[in-house]
Design a protein around this motif. Structure first.
Motif, short mmCIF file in Angstrom:
data_model
loop_
_atom_site.label_atom_id
_atom_site.label_comp_id
_atom_site.label_asym_id
_atom_site.label_seq_id
_atom_site.Cartn_x
_atom_site.Cartn_y
_atom_site.Cartn_z
N ARG A 93 0.82 -1.21 0.00
CA ARG A 93 0.00 0.00 0.00
C ARG A 93 0.87 1.27 0.00
N VAL A 114 -5.09 3.87 -4.80
CA VAL A 114 -4.40 2.62 -4.50
C VAL A 114 -5.38 1.45 -4.51
N LYS A 115 -6.55 1.63 -3.89
CA LYS A 115 -7.56 0.57 -3.86
C LYS A 115 -8.05 0.23 -5.27
N ALA A 118 -5.18 -1.51 -7.23
CA ALA A 118 -4.90 -2.83 -6.66
C ALA A 118 -5.96 -3.85 -7.08
N LEU A 127 -2.09 -5.75 0.01
CA LEU A 127 -1.74 -4.35 0.31
C LEU A 127 -0.97 -4.18 1.62
#
Length: 366
Positions: A93, A114-115, A118, A127
């Protein structure tokens, strides 16, 4: 996304000239692959576009703007390195969000990007892990994700698959192609692996000793190589090259090989231009343009005989190497069901309509 252009760029390190008047374009949304042997200048091109090196001569443009003096952080590019370059003390993360944190983006924005990325790369469950807890393929996805979260104008990929095993390399290669198609991103991908280059590229640029040898679609370069170097570098297994001389009779052209075997060329407008004189040539034959037979074919002006010296069983097919006299060999593809053995005598029937002729001195296609 943005168009990337190099205009007559040269770069030397000491007395070693790495690029010599190189001009190329990666169009907006295009996936361009630079391929060539080690030391040809392909990674240097990426470093110049990224701003990690400065050209000695020439201009670099991104989105129509000259960026020679613009520092890397202001060029709106993201680079994926061969060795991943992940921070070992940071979680996945933190690694993915690091670039956005350096740009003072809000925490909510960073967490959301990031979410999102990912989940796109199927690493959302990783993460909170450290890089040491990841496999090679997972680290590669994290490195890609760190570039993607920034949503840059240009992606630069410097041999990102070279540290992966063969099966994983094929898988990640497919993911990169799908990712490009989904994002419509401008990508410049560097590799020395011609299979990787052929499968990924919208446009392929073959480099040799700091010069562009040929640029075009993978199909164009495979079917119509401009030089012997390109013909031999692109294709697996490589093109066969046989020395000989081109002779012109009353109604036909033939290539006479060094062992005396004669192979007749189909008469075309382009080859008629070669008809004025006899001249030495190099005959190029793709392995798939050759079929093997145990008995002598009816048309002896389209076949070469030889003895099997090597068999490479690849599952669906077998590569068969024939010694055809002197020091010359011919590699052909054969069905996996073939039952020949080393030492067997075979006849290789050649599709001369697919043959290529090259100048033996300069290597140019004739």
């Amino acid at each position: 996304m943005a168009r990337v252009e190099l205009r007559e760029v040269s770069k030397s390190f000491g007395e070693a000239a790495v690029l010599r008047g190189c001009s190329l374009v990666a169009e907006d949304g295009e996936l361009v692959v630079l391929v060539g042997a080690s030391g040809c200048g392909k990674s240097t091109i990426l470093r110049l576009v990224a701003g990690l090196e400065s050209p000695d001569v020439g201009d670099i443009l991104i989105g129509g703007q000259r960026v020679n003096e613009i520092p890397p952080m202001h060029r709106d590019i993201a680079m994926v390195f061969q060795d991943y370059a992940l921070y070992p003390h940071m979680t996945v993360r933190e690694n993915m969000g690091f670039g956005l944190r350096m740009r003072k983006k809000p925490k909510e924005h960073i967490a959301g990007r990031v979410k999102e990325v990912a989940e796109m790369l199927d690493i959302a469950h990783l993460l909170d892990r450290l890089p040491r807890d990841l496999s090679g393929g997972q680290r590669q996805r994290v490195a890609m994700g760190r570039a993607l979260v920034r949503d840059p104008s240009v992606f630069l990929l410097d041999e990102p698959l070279s540290n992966l095993d063969a099966q994983l390399r094929s898988q990640v290669r497919t993911e990169i192609r799908r990712l490009h198609d989904r994002l419509g991103a401008t990508m410049i991908h560097v590799t020395h692996d011609q299979v990787e280059a052929m499968s990924l590229a919208d446009r392929l640029i073959v480099l040799r000793n700091g010069l562009i040898e040929q640029s075009g679609t993978p199909a164009e370069i495979y079917e119509h190589p401009r030089t012997r170097f390109v013909a031999g570098f692109i294709g697996s297994p490589a093109m066969n090259f046989l020395g000989g001389r081109l002779t012109t009779g009353f109604d036909a052209q033939e290539v006479v090989l060094q062992g005396g075997t004669r192979l007749r060329l189909p008469v075309t407008a382009s080859r008629n231009s070669l008809a004025s004189t006899e001249r030495p040539v190099v005959l190029g034959l793709r392995p798939e343009a050759i079929t093997l037979h145990i008995s002598r074919p009816k048309d002896e002006l389209a076949s070469v005989s030889g003895t099997i010296s090597m068999l490479e069983h690849l599952g669906a097919e077998t590569l068969c190497t024939l010694d055809i006299g002197g020091s010359e060999t011919l590699v052909a593809k054969a069905p996996a069901s073939m039952r020949w053995s080393r030492g067997d005598h075979l006849f290789a029937v050649v599709d001369m309509a697919r043959a290529k002729l090259f100048d033996p001195v300069g290597g140019e296609a004739l």
